[in-house]
Design a protein around this motif. Structure first.
Motif, short mmCIF file in Angstrom:
data_model
loop_
_atom_site.label_atom_id
_atom_site.label_comp_id
_atom_site.label_asym_id
_atom_site.label_seq_id
_atom_site.Cartn_x
_atom_site.Cartn_y
_atom_site.Cartn_z
N THR A 1 3.96 8.28 15.20
CA THR A 1 4.72 9.18 16.06
C THR A 1 3.84 9.69 17.20
OG1 THR A 1 6.07 9.87 14.18
CG2 THR A 1 6.08 11.31 16.12
N TYR A 2 2.63 10.11 16.85
CA TYR A 2 1.68 10.58 17.87
C TYR A 2 1.35 9.47 18.85
CZ TYR A 2 -2.70 12.19 19.89
OH TYR A 2 -3.69 12.55 20.76
N ARG A 3 1.06 8.31 18.32
CA ARG A 3 0.71 7.16 19.15
C ARG A 3 1.84 6.78 20.10
NH1 ARG A 3 -0.44 1.24 16.81
NH2 ARG A 3 -1.29 0.34 18.69
N GLY A 4 3.07 6.79 19.59
CA GLY A 4 4.22 6.47 20.43
C GLY A 4 4.40 7.48 21.55
N ALA A 5 4.21 8.75 21.25
CA ALA A 5 4.35 9.79 22.28
C ALA A 5 3.31 9.61 23.38
CB ALA A 5 4.22 11.17 21.64
N ILE A 6 2.09 9.27 23.00
CA ILE A 6 1.03 9.09 23.98
C ILE A 6 1.26 7.83 24.81
CG2 ILE A 6 -1.46 8.69 24.30
CD1 ILE A 6 -0.74 11.56 23.48
N CYS B 1 0.84 -1.21 0.00
CA CYS B 1 0.00 0.00 0.00
C CYS B 1 0.87 1.25 0.00
CB CYS B 1 -0.91 -0.02 1.22
SG CYS B 1 -1.99 1.41 1.36
N PHE B 2 1.96 1.21 0.79
CA PHE B 2 2.88 2.35 0.83
C PHE B 2 3.54 2.59 -0.53
CE2 PHE B 2 3.78 1.66 5.63
CZ PHE B 2 2.58 2.27 5.94
N GLU B 3 3.81 1.52 -1.26
CA GLU B 3 4.42 1.67 -2.58
C GLU B 3 3.47 2.38 -3.55
OE1 GLU B 3 5.77 -2.05 -4.16
OE2 GLU B 3 6.85 -2.55 -2.31
N PHE B 4 2.20 1.99 -3.51
CA PHE B 4 1.22 2.57 -4.43
C PHE B 4 0.77 3.97 -3.99
CE2 PHE B 4 0.33 -2.01 -5.40
CZ PHE B 4 0.76 -1.95 -6.72
N TYR B 5 0.72 4.20 -2.68
CA TYR B 5 0.21 5.46 -2.16
C TYR B 5 1.21 6.05 -1.15
CZ TYR B 5 -4.01 3.29 -3.97
OH TYR B 5 -4.93 2.67 -4.76
N PRO B 6 2.18 6.81 -1.61
CA PRO B 6 3.20 7.37 -0.71
C PRO B 6 2.61 8.30 0.37
CG PRO B 6 3.80 7.72 -3.01
CD PRO B 6 2.44 7.13 -2.99
N LEU B 7 1.50 8.96 0.05
CA LEU B 7 0.89 9.85 1.05
C LEU B 7 0.37 9.07 2.25
CD1 LEU B 7 -1.04 12.38 -1.21
CD2 LEU B 7 1.07 12.74 0.06
N SER C 1 2.94 23.58 11.75
CA SER C 1 3.82 24.30 10.85
C SER C 1 3.12 24.70 9.54
CB SER C 1 5.07 23.48 10.54
OG SER C 1 4.71 22.31 9.82
N SER C 2 2.07 23.99 9.16
CA SER C 2 1.35 24.31 7.94
C SER C 2 -0.10 23.84 8.06
CB SER C 2 2.00 23.63 6.74
OG SER C 2 1.18 23.76 5.59
N GLU C 3 -1.01 24.63 7.51
CA GLU C 3 -2.42 24.24 7.53
C GLU C 3 -2.69 23.03 6.65
OE1 GLU C 3 -5.64 26.98 7.18
OE2 GLU C 3 -4.46 28.57 8.12
N LYS C 4 -1.74 22.69 5.79
CA LYS C 4 -1.93 21.55 4.89
C LYS C 4 -1.61 20.22 5.57
CE LYS C 4 -1.27 24.25 0.79
NZ LYS C 4 -0.67 24.39 -0.50
N ASN C 5 -1.04 20.27 6.76
CA ASN C 5 -0.76 19.04 7.49
C ASN C 5 -2.08 18.36 7.85
OD1 ASN C 5 2.01 19.21 7.39
ND2 ASN C 5 2.15 20.39 9.28
N PRO C 6 -2.11 17.03 7.81
CA PRO C 6 -3.39 16.33 8.00
C PRO C 6 -4.03 16.51 9.37
CG PRO C 6 -1.57 14.77 7.93
CD PRO C 6 -1.02 16.11 7.56
N LYS D 1 1.83 6.51 3.52
CA LYS D 1 2.99 6.25 4.37
C LYS D 1 3.29 7.45 5.27
CE LYS D 1 7.62 4.49 4.51
NZ LYS D 1 8.68 3.80 3.84
N GLU D 2 3.20 8.64 4.73
CA GLU D 2 3.41 9.85 5.53
C GLU D 2 2.36 9.95 6.64
OE1 GLU D 2 3.75 13.48 3.29
OE2 GLU D 2 4.81 12.44 1.68
N LEU D 3 1.12 9.70 6.29
CA LEU D 3 0.04 9.73 7.26
C LEU D 3 0.25 8.67 8.34
CD1 LEU D 3 -2.69 11.05 7.94
CD2 LEU D 3 -3.77 9.25 6.60
N TYR D 4 0.64 7.48 7.92
CA TYR D 4 0.89 6.38 8.86
C TYR D 4 2.01 6.75 9.83
CZ TYR D 4 2.21 1.73 10.51
OH TYR D 4 2.52 0.66 11.30
N ASN D 5 3.10 7.32 9.31
CA ASN D 5 4.22 7.70 10.17
C ASN D 5 3.82 8.80 11.15
OD1 ASN D 5 5.95 5.84 9.01
ND2 ASN D 5 6.71 7.28 7.49
#
Length: 112
Positions: free
Chosen positions: A26-31, A10-16, A48-53, A18-22
């Motif tokens: 990161t959030y999950r690990g911090a919590i 899935c990450f190969e076909f949809y790189p976005l 840092s940007s309004e475009k962040n998910p 992978k970014e969302l997953y990471n």
């Protein structure tokens, strides 16, 4: 292992994805580790940007940052109390209009 292979494909076909997953991991690990520094870094990255998910989610967390910090650094939790309140409200809803106070009291005390 099949799930990991599917996820990587899935990450190969949809790189976005992978970014969302990471970002989520990161959030999950911090919590889960209750690491305040990683959590604050995650919020900074999202804001840092309004475009962040998770921009608006991070903005909402920032508005009540003191409560979130307390939840991360404090060993105490009100989860047990909230669970009991939820159980009591559920019993109340189930018996609404069909049971008197005596039956409600028995259901609460005997966990029926």
């Amino acid at each position: 292992m099949e799930e990991i292979a599917s996820l990587n494909k899935c990450f190969e076909f949809y790189p976005l994805v992978k970014e969302l997953y990471n970002t989520i991991q990161t959030y999950r690990g911090a919590i889960q580790t209750k690491n305040l520094d990683i959590f604050l870094q995650w919020i900074r990255e999202q804001l840092s940007s309004e475009k962040n998910p998770f921009y608006y989610y991070a903005l909402r967390l920032l508005s009540d940052l003191q409560a979130v910090k307390n939840a991360l650094i404090s060993p105490f939790s009100n989860g047990l109390l909230e669970g009991q309140i939820n159980r009591l409200k559920t019993i109340k809803r189930v018996t609404y209009g069909r049971a008197g106070l005596a039956i409600l009291e028995k259901r609460v005390l005997y966990r029926l």
